[in-house]
Design an enzyme around this catalytic site. Structure first.
Site, PDB file in Angstrom:
ATOM      1  CG  ASP A   1      -4.070  -0.353  -4.112  1.00 55.66           C
ATOM      2  OD1 ASP A   1      -4.454   0.647  -4.738  1.00 55.66           O
ATOM      3  OD2 ASP A   1      -4.841  -1.133  -3.511  1.00 55.66           O
TER       4      ASP A   1
ATOM      5  CG  MET B   1      -2.011  -1.008   1.259  1.00 55.18           C
ATOM      6  SD  MET B   1      -3.021  -1.063  -0.233  1.00 55.18           S
ATOM      7  CE  MET B   1      -3.692   0.596  -0.281  1.00 55.18           C
TER       8      MET B   1
END
Ligand code: DX5
Ligand code: ZN
Length: 217
Positions: free
Chosen positions: A175, A137
């Site tokens: 992401d 992330m």
């Protein structure tokens, strides 16, 4: 290897989901990224199985499902039944991560482990041999359109080294905040798969945007 692109449905127009999936089907996108949130692990709620099921019926691209929920292990069978290709679970939500990965594989899916921005890649040293993908992330999970966290570049480099040293074929996916400025640097650092929400779906020409990301190597 050319970069794989997994557009994130979270940034799509939900009133015109069918057109958005058609756009993905006709594009060079490799996968479709779908974000499931529970309002517990992350401070937001996205969509759940009814939407996932509807999309799975029309989407021709493999589904890359990202679970931002507590107890993702309770939904392995349900996810496999929809034909998902990849099930990503957060490291932070899995007490028995090895068992969960075994169960995802036994259900016929590829297994991805996701790390929050504050979780070091070194936590994966003993599980890297068992996972098909690590999803880093690059924003705090829960929302699209956030600013890219710069430390991700260092994390990608460290993870690349760990995977190369282990000699596995584990993919590195990123992401959050992936766009024209961050994407080339991520690929250069060793990323294999780029998730992109707003940059793709809000772009004037999503096909060209996907194509440009795919060209990075
Ligand atoms: C955030 C989600 C992402 C999100 C990315 O928690 O996991 O997949 O859609 O959005 P962008 O690409 O707009 O940062
Ligand atoms: Zn995601």
């Amino acid at each position: 290897m050319k970069t794989l692109v997994s557009p994130s449905l979270l940034a799509a127009d939900f009133l015109n989901l069918k057109d958005e999936i058609e756009m993905i089907n006709n594009s060079q996108a490799d996968w479709l990224h779908m974000d499931i949130m529970d309002g517990v692990f992350v401070p937001n709620i996205s969509f759940g199985f009814p939407v996932l099921e509807a999309v799975s019926k029309v989407c021709k691209k493999p589904l890359d499902v990202h679970f931002m929920i507590v107890h993702p292990e309770q939904y392995i069978e349900q996810t496999a039944k929809l034909g998902a290709m990849m099930m990503n679970v957060h490291y932070e939500t899995c007490t028995h991560l090895h068992r969960t990965i075994q169960q995802i594989h036994a259900a016929g899916m590829k297994a991805g482990v996701t790390l929050n921005p504050s979780t070091p890649v070194s936590m994966l040293e003993d599980i890297i041999y068992d996972v098909d993908m690590v999803l880093l992330m690059s924003v705090n999970p829960g929302f699209g359109g956030q600013k890219f966290i710069e430390n991700t570049i260092r994390k990608v480099k460290r993870l690349r080294k760990m995977i190369d040293d282990a000699g596995t074929h584990t993919l590195i996916e990123i992401d959050g905040g992936v766009q024209d400025e961050t994407a080339p640097r991520l690929v250069k650092a060793g990323a294999d798969v780029l998730v992109s929400g707003s940059y793709v779906f809000k772009s004037a020409d999503p096909h060209a945007t996907i194509e440009a990301l795919k060209k990075l190597e």
